[in-house]
Scaffold this active site. Structure first.
Site, PDB file in Angstrom:
ATOM      1  N   GLY A  12       0.474  -0.871  -0.055  1.00  0.00           N
ATOM      2  CA  GLY A  12      -0.428   0.406   0.267  1.00  0.00           C
ATOM      3  C   GLY A  12       0.451   1.308  -0.050  1.00  0.00           C
ATOM      4  O   GLY A  12       0.515   2.314   0.259  1.00  0.00           O
ATOM      5  N   SER A  13       2.168   1.026  -0.579  1.00  0.00           N
ATOM      6  CA  SER A  13       2.447   2.180  -0.968  1.00  0.00           C
ATOM      7  C   SER A  13       2.128   3.299  -1.512  1.00  0.00           C
ATOM      8  O   SER A  13       1.703   5.206  -1.345  1.00  0.00           O
ATOM      9  CB  SER A  13       4.197   1.910  -0.710  1.00  0.00           C
ATOM     10  N   ASN A  14       1.700   2.920  -2.643  1.00  0.00           N
ATOM     11  CA  ASN A  14       1.071   4.507  -3.224  1.00  0.00           C
ATOM     12  C   ASN A  14      -0.197   4.610  -2.960  1.00  0.00           C
ATOM     13  O   ASN A  14      -0.895   5.714  -2.511  1.00  0.00           O
ATOM     14  CB  ASN A  14       0.816   3.768  -4.860  1.00  0.00           C
ATOM     15  N   ARG A  65     -15.131 -15.316  -9.855  1.00  0.00           N
ATOM     16  CA  ARG A  65     -15.184 -13.612  -9.873  1.00  0.00           C
ATOM     17  C   ARG A  65     -16.967 -13.268  -9.839  1.00  0.00           C
ATOM     18  O   ARG A  65     -16.197 -11.796  -9.148  1.00  0.00           O
ATOM     19  CB  ARG A  65     -14.006 -13.389 -11.179  1.00  0.00           C
ATOM     20  N   MET A  90      -4.336  -6.442  -7.443  1.00  0.00           N
ATOM     21  CA  MET A  90      -3.507  -7.916  -8.192  1.00  0.00           C
ATOM     22  C   MET A  90      -4.891  -9.010  -8.345  1.00  0.00           C
ATOM     23  O   MET A  90      -4.249 -10.105  -8.343  1.00  0.00           O
ATOM     24  CB  MET A  90      -2.367  -8.373  -7.488  1.00  0.00           C
ATOM     25  N   ARG A  91      -5.716  -8.716  -8.534  1.00  0.00           N
ATOM     26  CA  ARG A  91      -6.999  -8.871  -8.731  1.00  0.00           C
ATOM     27  C   ARG A  91      -7.779  -8.888 -10.316  1.00  0.00           C
ATOM     28  O   ARG A  91      -7.915  -7.607 -10.518  1.00  0.00           O
ATOM     29  CB  ARG A  91      -8.064  -9.747  -8.052  1.00  0.00           C
ATOM     30  N   HIS A 109       0.612   1.549 -12.653  1.00  0.00           N
ATOM     31  CA  HIS A 109       0.497   0.235 -13.711  1.00  0.00           C
ATOM     32  C   HIS A 109       2.497   0.713 -13.891  1.00  0.00           C
ATOM     33  O   HIS A 109       2.421   1.431 -14.361  1.00  0.00           O
ATOM     34  CB  HIS A 109       0.141   0.144 -15.135  1.00  0.00           C
ATOM     35  N   ASP A 145      -5.067  -3.332 -18.559  1.00  0.00           N
ATOM     36  CA  ASP A 145      -3.813  -2.717 -18.460  1.00  0.00           C
ATOM     37  C   ASP A 145      -3.997  -2.012 -19.825  1.00  0.00           C
ATOM     38  O   ASP A 145      -2.499  -1.491 -20.458  1.00  0.00           O
ATOM     39  CB  ASP A 145      -2.587  -3.379 -18.205  1.00  0.00           C
ATOM     40  N   GLU A 174       5.528   6.716  -8.624  1.00  0.00           N
ATOM     41  CA  GLU A 174       4.702   6.478  -9.001  1.00  0.00           C
ATOM     42  C   GLU A 174       3.575   7.106  -8.121  1.00  0.00           C
ATOM     43  O   GLU A 174       2.970   7.889  -8.056  1.00  0.00           O
ATOM     44  CB  GLU A 174       4.805   5.158  -8.243  1.00  0.00           C
TER      45      GLU A 174
HETATM   46  C1  GAR Z   1       3.543  -0.661  -7.764  1.00  0.00           C
HETATM   47  O1  GAR Z   1       4.423  -0.663  -8.099  1.00  0.00           O
HETATM   48  C2  GAR Z   1       2.454  -0.512  -8.603  1.00  0.00           C
HETATM   49  O2  GAR Z   1       2.443   0.109  -9.548  1.00  0.00           O
HETATM   50  C3  GAR Z   1       1.856  -2.117  -8.907  1.00  0.00           C
HETATM   51  O3  GAR Z   1       2.187  -3.261  -7.866  1.00  0.00           O
HETATM   52  C4  GAR Z   1       2.947  -2.055  -7.013  1.00  0.00           C
HETATM   53  C5  GAR Z   1       2.355  -2.161  -5.713  1.00  0.00           C
HETATM   54  O4  GAR Z   1       2.895  -1.034  -4.411  1.00  0.00           O
HETATM   55  N1  GAR Z   1       0.840  -2.824  -9.619  1.00  0.00           N
HETATM   56  C6  GAR Z   1       0.603  -3.696 -10.579  1.00  0.00           C
HETATM   57  O5  GAR Z   1       1.167  -4.429 -11.231  1.00  0.00           O
HETATM   58  C7  GAR Z   1      -0.927  -3.664 -10.775  1.00  0.00           C
HETATM   59  N2  GAR Z   1      -0.948  -4.868 -12.019  1.00  0.00           N
HETATM   60  P1  GAR Z   1       2.132  -0.739  -3.695  1.00  0.00           P
HETATM   61  O6  GAR Z   1       1.128  -2.090  -3.142  1.00  0.00           O
HETATM   62  O7  GAR Z   1       3.418  -0.619  -2.346  1.00  0.00           O
HETATM   63  O8  GAR Z   1       1.698   0.449  -3.550  1.00  0.00           O
END
Ligand code: GAR
Length: 210
Positions: A12-14, A65, A90-91, A109, A145, A174
């Protein structure tokens, strides 16, 4: 302010970067809900610490789903959510769920789309020998994507990079790009019209900065 939910699967850093940006009084969106499909996602605790309602909707508890997506949809609608931000979620969704949020769901992405859709983007960028890599915020469409692009940031690939060093350079961008892109969309300065993103008001730079 636009009511936003963030969907996560991991650290969850984003999500944190969006929560922090949304604390600014003039930010056009408020983060009101965080949902994770994984109960063990580290980001859930980080959201709760930030005082945001955070819950797991465990995908393993649903037979398919469509029923998982229906449960997510019910949570989002019950909270009065207007815009959904996927942040390391990631689903893959059913087309029906995506269509229900058409023009109101964003994803980040870790590549310069349309290059390197899917997973392991940093490894694949190194393998391909590109000299520029980066990240993209785009509207979510049923195809993975593939949605219309709101903002991108490029980072150089350096000699000696491995996937981890490249990922570390990309994630910094990001964390800057996603809040900027969310601000554009939540304020209406970027919006989806058919399959194109229309920018209005002050001209936005392609990396989302104004
Ligand atoms: C991030 O790099 C995001 O861009 C990527 O997963 C990471 C999540 O990091 N997303 C994908 O690959 C989507 N298919 P975070 O949980 O620290 O935000």
């Amino acid at each position: 302010k636009t009511r936003v939910a963030i969907l996560i699967s991991g650290r969850g850093s984003n999500m944190v970067s969006l929560i922090e940006a949304a604390r600014a009084p003039d930010f056009p969106a408020e983060i009101v809900l965080v949902l994770s499909n994984r109960p063990d996602a580290a980001g859930l605790a980080r959201a709760a610490e930030a005082g945001i309602s955070a819950r797991a909707v465990d995908h393993t508890a649903y037979p398919d789903r469509a029923s998982f997506d229906a449960a997510l949809d019910a949570e989002l609608r019950a909270a009065g959510i207007e815009l959904v931000c996927l942040a390391g979620f990631m689903r893959i969704f059913t087309p029906g769920f995506v269509e229900g949020w058409a023009g109101r769901m964003l994803n980040i992405h870790p590549s310069l789309l349309p290059l390197f859709k899917g997973t392991h983007t940093h490894e694949r960028a190194l393998e391909a020998g590109v000299r520029l890599h980066g990240c993209t915020v785009h509207y979510v469409v049923p195809e993975l994507d593939a949605g219309p692009i709101v903002a991108q940031a490029a980072v150089p690939v350096r000699a000696g990079d491995d996937a981890d060093s490249l990922a570390a350079r990309v994630i910094v961008q990001e964390h800057r790009l996603y809040p900027a892109a969310l601000a554009l969309v939540a304020s209406g300065r970027a919006r989806l019209e058919g399959e194109r993103v229309i920018f209005s008001g002050e001209t936005a730079r392609p990396d989302g900065a104004l």
